[in-house]
Design a protein around this motif. Structure first.
Motif, PDB file in Angstrom:
ATOM      1  N   LYS A   1      -1.105 -10.630  -4.447  1.00 20.85           N
ATOM      2  CA  LYS A   1      -2.110 -10.362  -3.557  1.00 20.85           C
ATOM      3  C   LYS A   1      -2.162  -9.210  -2.919  1.00 20.85           C
ATOM      4  O   LYS A   1      -1.387  -8.413  -3.178  1.00 20.85           O
ATOM      5  CB  LYS A   1      -1.733 -11.581  -2.335  1.00 20.85           C
ATOM      6  N   ASP A   2      -3.388  -8.864  -2.369  1.00 18.18           N
ATOM      7  CA  ASP A   2      -3.630  -7.697  -1.628  1.00 18.18           C
ATOM      8  C   ASP A   2      -3.417  -7.873  -0.236  1.00 18.18           C
ATOM      9  O   ASP A   2      -3.721  -9.027   0.337  1.00 18.18           O
ATOM     10  CB  ASP A   2      -5.146  -7.058  -1.898  1.00 18.18           C
TER      11      ASP A   2
ATOM     12  N   THR B   1      -3.614   9.851   1.366  1.00 20.82           N
ATOM     13  CA  THR B   1      -2.934   8.721   1.659  1.00 20.82           C
ATOM     14  C   THR B   1      -1.449   8.685   0.551  1.00 20.82           C
ATOM     15  O   THR B   1      -1.805   8.810  -0.313  1.00 20.82           O
ATOM     16  CB  THR B   1      -3.537   7.217   1.550  1.00 20.82           C
ATOM     17  N   LYS B   2      -0.311   8.648   1.314  1.00 20.67           N
ATOM     18  CA  LYS B   2       0.833   8.293   0.497  1.00 20.67           C
ATOM     19  C   LYS B   2       1.514   7.258   1.079  1.00 20.67           C
ATOM     20  O   LYS B   2       1.654   7.048   2.434  1.00 20.67           O
ATOM     21  CB  LYS B   2       1.594   9.742   0.879  1.00 20.67           C
ATOM     22  N   VAL B   3       1.856   6.291   0.066  1.00 24.31           N
ATOM     23  CA  VAL B   3       2.478   5.266   0.531  1.00 24.31           C
ATOM     24  C   VAL B   3       3.796   4.873  -0.297  1.00 24.31           C
ATOM     25  O   VAL B   3       4.014   5.243  -1.521  1.00 24.31           O
ATOM     26  CB  VAL B   3       1.629   3.812   0.518  1.00 24.31           C
ATOM     27  N   PHE B   4       4.976   4.483   0.474  1.00 25.17           N
ATOM     28  CA  PHE B   4       6.364   4.439  -0.210  1.00 25.17           C
ATOM     29  C   PHE B   4       6.722   3.056   0.047  1.00 25.17           C
ATOM     30  O   PHE B   4       6.893   2.750   1.187  1.00 25.17           O
ATOM     31  CB  PHE B   4       7.289   5.464   0.105  1.00 25.17           C
ATOM     32  N   GLY B   5       7.648   2.634  -0.828  1.00 20.39           N
ATOM     33  CA  GLY B   5       8.513   1.457  -0.507  1.00 20.39           C
ATOM     34  C   GLY B   5       9.923   2.125  -0.651  1.00 20.39           C
ATOM     35  O   GLY B   5      10.257   2.518  -1.656  1.00 20.39           O
ATOM     36  N   THR B   6      10.646   1.948   0.464  1.00 19.30           N
ATOM     37  CA  THR B   6      12.160   2.382   0.490  1.00 19.30           C
ATOM     38  C   THR B   6      13.005   1.047   0.238  1.00 19.30           C
ATOM     39  O   THR B   6      13.208   0.288   0.831  1.00 19.30           O
ATOM     40  CB  THR B   6      12.413   3.030   1.672  1.00 19.30           C
ATOM     41  N   ILE B   7      13.809   1.356  -0.915  1.00 17.23           N
ATOM     42  CA  ILE B   7      14.827   0.070  -1.365  1.00 17.23           C
ATOM     43  C   ILE B   7      16.022   0.958  -1.337  1.00 17.23           C
ATOM     44  O   ILE B   7      16.313   1.793  -2.146  1.00 17.23           O
ATOM     45  CB  ILE B   7      14.409  -0.382  -2.689  1.00 17.23           C
ATOM     46  N   SER B   8      16.946   0.564  -0.488  1.00 17.10           N
ATOM     47  CA  SER B   8      18.515   0.941  -0.738  1.00 17.10           C
ATOM     48  C   SER B   8      18.273   2.568  -0.617  1.00 17.10           C
ATOM     49  O   SER B   8      19.242   3.203  -1.049  1.00 17.10           O
ATOM     50  CB  SER B   8      19.051   0.545  -2.003  1.00 17.10           C
ATOM     51  N   GLY B   9      17.540   3.161   0.155  1.00 17.19           N
ATOM     52  CA  GLY B   9      17.356   4.544   0.516  1.00 17.19           C
ATOM     53  C   GLY B   9      16.552   5.319  -0.578  1.00 17.19           C
ATOM     54  O   GLY B   9      16.399   6.390  -0.427  1.00 17.19           O
TER      55      GLY B   9
ATOM     56  N   TRP C   1       4.243   3.537  -3.751  1.00 13.95           N
ATOM     57  CA  TRP C   1       3.422   2.323  -3.954  1.00 13.95           C
ATOM     58  C   TRP C   1       2.135   2.376  -4.728  1.00 13.95           C
ATOM     59  O   TRP C   1       1.176   3.482  -4.069  1.00 13.95           O
ATOM     60  CB  TRP C   1       3.184   1.869  -2.201  1.00 13.95           C
ATOM     61  N   THR C   2       1.996   1.761  -5.835  1.00 16.64           N
ATOM     62  CA  THR C   2       0.908   2.210  -6.842  1.00 16.64           C
ATOM     63  C   THR C   2      -0.530   1.417  -6.358  1.00 16.64           C
ATOM     64  O   THR C   2      -0.096   0.372  -5.898  1.00 16.64           O
ATOM     65  CB  THR C   2       1.101   1.950  -8.006  1.00 16.64           C
ATOM     66  N   GLY C   3      -1.494   2.015  -6.672  1.00 12.76           N
ATOM     67  CA  GLY C   3      -2.755   1.081  -6.329  1.00 12.76           C
ATOM     68  C   GLY C   3      -3.460   1.352  -4.961  1.00 12.76           C
ATOM     69  O   GLY C   3      -4.679   0.908  -4.761  1.00 12.76           O
ATOM     70  N   VAL C   4      -2.887   2.199  -4.143  1.00 12.57           N
ATOM     71  CA  VAL C   4      -3.769   2.713  -2.816  1.00 12.57           C
ATOM     72  C   VAL C   4      -4.531   3.920  -3.464  1.00 12.57           C
ATOM     73  O   VAL C   4      -4.019   4.840  -3.863  1.00 12.57           O
ATOM     74  CB  VAL C   4      -2.593   2.755  -1.750  1.00 12.57           C
TER      75      VAL C   4
ATOM     76  N   ALA D   1      -3.844  -2.454  -0.171  1.00 16.42           N
ATOM     77  CA  ALA D   1      -2.608  -2.131  -0.808  1.00 16.42           C
ATOM     78  C   ALA D   1      -2.440  -3.715  -1.487  1.00 16.42           C
ATOM     79  O   ALA D   1      -2.160  -4.572  -1.355  1.00 16.42           O
ATOM     80  CB  ALA D   1      -1.660  -1.880  -0.086  1.00 16.42           C
ATOM     81  N   PRO D   2      -2.387  -3.175  -3.106  1.00  7.96           N
ATOM     82  CA  PRO D   2      -2.077  -4.370  -4.093  1.00  7.96           C
ATOM     83  C   PRO D   2      -0.590  -4.644  -4.047  1.00  7.96           C
ATOM     84  O   PRO D   2       0.279  -3.520  -3.893  1.00  7.96           O
ATOM     85  CB  PRO D   2      -2.650  -3.920  -5.426  1.00  7.96           C
ATOM     86  N   VAL D   3      -0.173  -5.846  -3.845  1.00  6.39           N
ATOM     87  CA  VAL D   3       1.353  -6.210  -4.040  1.00  6.39           C
ATOM     88  C   VAL D   3       1.394  -6.624  -5.260  1.00  6.39           C
ATOM     89  O   VAL D   3       0.975  -7.824  -5.748  1.00  6.39           O
ATOM     90  CB  VAL D   3       1.718  -7.263  -2.873  1.00  6.39           C
ATOM     91  N   LEU D   4       1.772  -5.874  -6.401  1.00 11.57           N
ATOM     92  CA  LEU D   4       1.912  -6.168  -7.662  1.00 11.57           C
ATOM     93  C   LEU D   4       2.790  -7.199  -8.093  1.00 11.57           C
ATOM     94  O   LEU D   4       3.873  -7.460  -7.405  1.00 11.57           O
ATOM     95  CB  LEU D   4       1.989  -4.997  -8.799  1.00 11.57           C
TER      96      LEU D   4
END
Length: 149
Positions: free
Chosen positions: A52-53, A71-79, A84-87, A114-117
């Motif tokens: 979903k978006d 725009t720059k979007v990141f997902g931080t997982i364990s540092g 984040w693709t698609g934005v 922002a798509p949540v792939l």
């Protein structure tokens, strides 16, 4: 003078899906961020359903003139920061109030999808959303914890 909202107005607002502000942590905004709204997320962690978006709306008062906004979007997982693709990277194309070039003290409303792939893992993540000016300096930056489901 005290403004009182008629109950039918409140019902109409609820039916139209007027979004509530989302509690986020600022991470170095130079603009005055007035409000951030993320689809179905008032209080983190935001639940982000894969496939979903989500829509991210940011209202801010710009602090520095700039011809571009990126725009720059990141997902931080364990540092580890994972892009984040698609934005859409050109934030100038997603402004609903204000326009590029941005002026000092301009009221700006930004809205992006922002798509949540589906291939994203089911994991806890810190989402970092940045809008950068033409010098690469941070105009808006916020972080919010989320759970991908």
């Amino acid at each position: 003078v005290i403004a009182v909202m008629h109950p039918s107005f409140l019902l109409l607002a609820a039916l139209l899906g007027v979004a509530s502000p989302t509690f986020v942590q600022d991470c170095g905004s130079t603009a005055e961020v007035e409000e951030v709204r993320i689809t179905d997320c008032d209080i983190p962690p935001c639940i982000l359903e894969r496939g979903k978006d989500i829509i991210v709306d940011i209202d801010f008062i710009n602090a520095k003139a700039s011809t571009t906004l990126t725009t720059k979007v990141f997902g931080t997982i364990s540092g580890v920061d994972i892009p984040w693709t698609g934005v859409v990277p050109d934030a100038c194309t997603t402004l609903v109030a204000g326009d590029c070039p941005l002026e000092v003290d301009e009221n700006v409303s930004y809205s992006a999808v922002a798509p949540v792939l589906n291939n994203y893992p089911t994991v806890s993540v810190i989402v970092r959303w940045e809008l950068e000016d033409d010098d690469g300096e941070t105009t808006v930056c916020f972080m919010v914890p989320a759970q991908l489901v």
